[in-house]
Scaffold this motif. Structure first.
Motif, mmCIF file in Angstrom:
data_model
loop_
_atom_site.group_PDB
_atom_site.id
_atom_site.type_symbol
_atom_site.label_atom_id
_atom_site.label_comp_id
_atom_site.label_asym_id
_atom_site.label_seq_id
_atom_site.Cartn_x
_atom_site.Cartn_y
_atom_site.Cartn_z
ATOM 1 N N SER A 129 2.397 5.302 4.741
ATOM 2 C CA SER A 129 1.853 4.959 3.378
ATOM 3 C C SER A 129 3.332 4.977 2.359
ATOM 4 N N ASP A 155 -12.739 8.093 10.059
ATOM 5 C CA ASP A 155 -13.755 7.585 9.347
ATOM 6 C C ASP A 155 -15.367 7.489 10.165
ATOM 7 N N SER A 211 -8.555 11.713 5.345
ATOM 8 C CA SER A 211 -7.417 11.164 5.443
ATOM 9 C C SER A 211 -6.366 12.225 5.282
ATOM 10 N N ARG A 215 -19.560 0.907 3.364
ATOM 11 C CA ARG A 215 -18.756 -0.214 4.104
ATOM 12 C C ARG A 215 -19.630 -1.130 4.130
ATOM 13 N N SER A 234 -14.572 -1.501 2.473
ATOM 14 C CA SER A 234 -15.107 -0.064 2.191
ATOM 15 C C SER A 234 -14.814 0.334 0.678
ATOM 16 N N VAL A 292 -11.100 5.448 -3.090
ATOM 17 C CA VAL A 292 -10.772 5.117 -1.800
ATOM 18 C C VAL A 292 -11.008 3.658 -1.603
ATOM 19 N N SER A 293 -10.329 2.661 -1.655
ATOM 20 C CA SER A 293 -10.814 1.117 -0.873
ATOM 21 C C SER A 293 -10.066 0.820 0.196
ATOM 22 N N SER A 294 -10.575 0.185 1.181
ATOM 23 C CA SER A 294 -9.952 -0.307 2.143
ATOM 24 C C SER A 294 -10.363 -1.717 2.702
ATOM 25 N N ARG A 352 -5.446 0.450 3.213
ATOM 26 C CA ARG A 352 -6.071 1.414 2.063
ATOM 27 C C ARG A 352 -5.372 1.772 1.048
ATOM 28 N N HIS A 353 -6.137 1.925 -0.110
ATOM 29 C CA HIS A 353 -5.657 2.460 -1.412
ATOM 30 C C HIS A 353 -6.363 3.505 -1.825
ATOM 31 N N THR A 364 -0.623 3.840 -0.823
ATOM 32 C CA THR A 364 -1.162 2.606 -0.222
ATOM 33 C C THR A 364 -0.662 2.649 1.281
#
Length: 151
Positions: free
Chosen positions: A21, A35, A55, A79, A90, A110-112, A125-126, A140
Protein backbone atom coordinates in the motif's frame (compact mmCIF):
# COMPACT_ATOMS: atom_id res chain seq x y z
CA UNK A 1 -18.06 -22.65 6.23
CA UNK A 2 -19.53 -19.64 7.99
CA UNK A 3 -23.15 -20.02 8.92
CA UNK A 4 -25.31 -17.43 10.63
CA UNK A 5 -28.50 -18.34 12.46
CA UNK A 6 -31.94 -17.04 11.69
CA UNK A 7 -31.92 -17.87 7.98
CA UNK A 8 -29.08 -15.48 7.11
CA UNK A 9 -26.86 -16.27 4.14
CA UNK A 10 -23.99 -18.74 4.38
CA UNK A 11 -20.55 -17.69 3.22
CA UNK A 12 -19.82 -18.72 -0.33
CA UNK A 13 -16.28 -17.41 -0.50
CA UNK A 14 -13.36 -16.38 1.67
CA UNK A 15 -10.68 -14.22 0.07
CA UNK A 16 -7.20 -13.98 1.61
CA UNK A 17 -4.82 -11.49 0.04
CA UNK A 18 -1.59 -9.62 0.73
CA UNK A 19 0.38 -6.94 -1.02
CA UNK A 20 1.55 -3.38 -0.70
CA UNK A 21 0.00 0.00 0.00
CA UNK A 22 1.08 3.56 -0.69
CA UNK A 23 -0.17 6.89 0.55
CA UNK A 24 0.70 10.43 -0.51
CA UNK A 25 4.49 10.77 -0.61
CA UNK A 26 5.16 7.86 1.73
CA UNK A 27 6.96 4.60 1.19
CA UNK A 28 5.31 1.31 0.35
CA UNK A 29 4.15 -0.79 3.29
CA UNK A 30 2.79 -4.31 3.64
CA UNK A 31 -0.93 -5.04 3.83
CA UNK A 32 -3.07 -8.12 4.36
CA UNK A 33 -6.81 -8.54 3.85
CA UNK A 34 -9.53 -11.06 4.63
CA UNK A 35 -12.96 -10.83 2.99
CA UNK A 36 -15.88 -13.11 3.83
CA UNK A 37 -18.57 -13.09 1.16
CA UNK A 38 -22.16 -14.20 1.56
CA UNK A 39 -24.46 -15.81 -0.96
CA UNK A 40 -24.96 -13.74 -4.12
CA UNK A 41 -28.53 -12.64 -4.70
CA UNK A 42 -30.30 -10.76 -7.44
CA UNK A 43 -31.55 -7.29 -6.48
CA UNK A 44 -33.41 -5.30 -9.16
CA UNK A 45 -31.67 -7.34 -11.85
CA UNK A 46 -28.17 -6.82 -10.39
CA UNK A 47 -26.25 -9.60 -8.67
CA UNK A 48 -25.06 -8.43 -5.21
CA UNK A 49 -23.17 -10.22 -2.47
CA UNK A 50 -22.70 -9.26 1.21
CA UNK A 51 -19.02 -8.50 1.88
CA UNK A 52 -17.36 -8.27 5.31
CA UNK A 53 -13.68 -7.53 5.52
CA UNK A 54 -10.71 -6.98 7.78
CA UNK A 55 -7.54 -5.30 6.52
CA UNK A 56 -4.17 -4.74 8.21
CA UNK A 57 -1.85 -1.92 7.12
CA UNK A 58 1.65 -2.30 8.56
CA UNK A 59 3.49 0.62 10.12
CA UNK A 60 5.98 2.54 8.00
CA UNK A 61 9.28 2.60 9.81
CA UNK A 62 11.35 5.79 9.90
CA UNK A 63 8.59 7.92 8.37
CA UNK A 64 8.04 10.29 11.27
CA UNK A 65 4.69 11.60 12.35
CA UNK A 66 2.19 8.87 13.08
CA UNK A 67 3.05 6.64 10.10
CA UNK A 68 4.88 4.35 12.53
CA UNK A 69 1.51 2.88 13.64
CA UNK A 70 -0.07 -0.24 12.20
CA UNK A 71 -3.77 0.15 11.38
CA UNK A 72 -6.71 -2.27 11.33
CA UNK A 73 -9.75 -1.56 9.16
CA UNK A 74 -12.97 -3.53 9.65
CA UNK A 75 -15.62 -3.01 6.98
CA UNK A 76 -18.95 -4.30 5.68
CA UNK A 77 -20.80 -3.64 2.45
CA UNK A 78 -21.69 -5.23 -0.87
CA UNK A 79 -19.83 -6.74 -3.79
CA UNK A 80 -20.97 -6.85 -7.39
CA UNK A 81 -19.38 -10.25 -8.05
CA UNK A 82 -19.60 -10.50 -11.83
CA UNK A 83 -19.23 -7.17 -13.59
CA UNK A 84 -17.55 -8.49 -16.71
CA UNK A 85 -15.32 -11.53 -17.38
CA UNK A 86 -14.74 -12.38 -13.67
CA UNK A 87 -14.19 -8.75 -12.62
CA UNK A 88 -15.83 -7.52 -9.42
CA UNK A 89 -16.37 -4.25 -7.56
CA UNK A 90 -17.07 -3.81 -3.88
CA UNK A 91 -17.96 -0.88 -1.66
CA UNK A 92 -17.87 -1.01 2.12
CA UNK A 93 -18.24 1.30 5.10
CA UNK A 94 -15.47 0.75 7.59
CA UNK A 95 -13.80 1.74 10.83
CA UNK A 96 -10.05 2.22 11.28
CA UNK A 97 -7.99 2.07 14.45
CA UNK A 98 -5.66 3.66 15.36
CA UNK A 99 -5.71 6.78 13.20
CA UNK A 100 -2.78 8.04 11.12
CA UNK A 101 -2.30 10.87 8.62
CA UNK A 102 -3.32 8.45 5.86
CA UNK A 103 -6.41 7.15 7.69
CA UNK A 104 -7.22 10.23 9.76
CA UNK A 105 -10.69 9.36 11.04
CA UNK A 106 -12.39 6.30 12.44
CA UNK A 107 -14.97 6.15 9.63
CA UNK A 108 -13.63 4.97 6.27
CA UNK A 109 -14.90 4.11 2.80
CA UNK A 110 -13.38 0.99 1.23
CA UNK A 111 -13.68 0.42 -2.52
CA UNK A 112 -12.15 -2.44 -4.48
CA UNK A 113 -11.92 -3.39 -8.14
CA UNK A 114 -10.60 -6.84 -8.86
CA UNK A 115 -10.54 -10.01 -10.90
CA UNK A 116 -10.97 -13.56 -9.59
CA UNK A 117 -10.81 -16.89 -11.39
CA UNK A 118 -9.83 -20.48 -10.55
CA UNK A 119 -9.03 -19.60 -6.92
CA UNK A 120 -6.72 -16.68 -7.78
CA UNK A 121 -7.60 -13.04 -7.09
CA UNK A 122 -5.94 -9.71 -7.80
CA UNK A 123 -7.42 -6.37 -6.78
CA UNK A 124 -6.86 -2.68 -6.25
CA UNK A 125 -8.33 -1.33 -3.01
CA UNK A 126 -8.60 2.24 -1.79
CA UNK A 127 -9.38 3.12 1.82
CA UNK A 128 -10.20 6.76 2.57
CA UNK A 129 -12.46 8.90 4.72
CA UNK A 130 -13.77 10.71 1.65
CA UNK A 131 -12.60 14.11 2.85
CA UNK A 132 -14.68 14.10 6.03
CA UNK A 133 -11.58 14.92 8.07
CA UNK A 134 -8.22 16.40 7.06
CA UNK A 135 -5.71 15.26 6.07
CA UNK A 136 -7.37 12.82 3.68
CA UNK A 137 -4.41 10.91 2.25
CA UNK A 138 -5.98 7.42 2.18
CA UNK A 139 -4.25 4.14 1.41
CA UNK A 140 -4.16 2.61 -2.07
CA UNK A 141 -3.37 -1.11 -2.18
CA UNK A 142 -2.47 -3.74 -4.74
CA UNK A 143 -3.43 -7.15 -3.37
CA UNK A 144 -2.90 -10.67 -4.68
CA UNK A 145 -4.39 -13.74 -3.07
CA UNK A 146 -6.62 -16.76 -3.08
CA UNK A 147 -10.39 -17.08 -3.38
CA UNK A 148 -11.59 -20.11 -1.45
CA UNK A 149 -15.13 -20.98 -2.42
CA UNK A 150 -17.25 -23.11 -0.12
CA UNK A 151 -19.77 -25.66 -1.39
Amino acid sequence: MLSLSGGAARATSVDLAAGGSVTSGQRLTSVAALDVLGTARSWKGIEVQPDMGLSYVAARRYQGGDFDRSVWVAAAGIRLPELWHHMFFSFQLGAATPRTKALSSTQQFVSSLGWSRHGFAILMRHVSNGGTRKPNLGETMLLVGVDMKTP
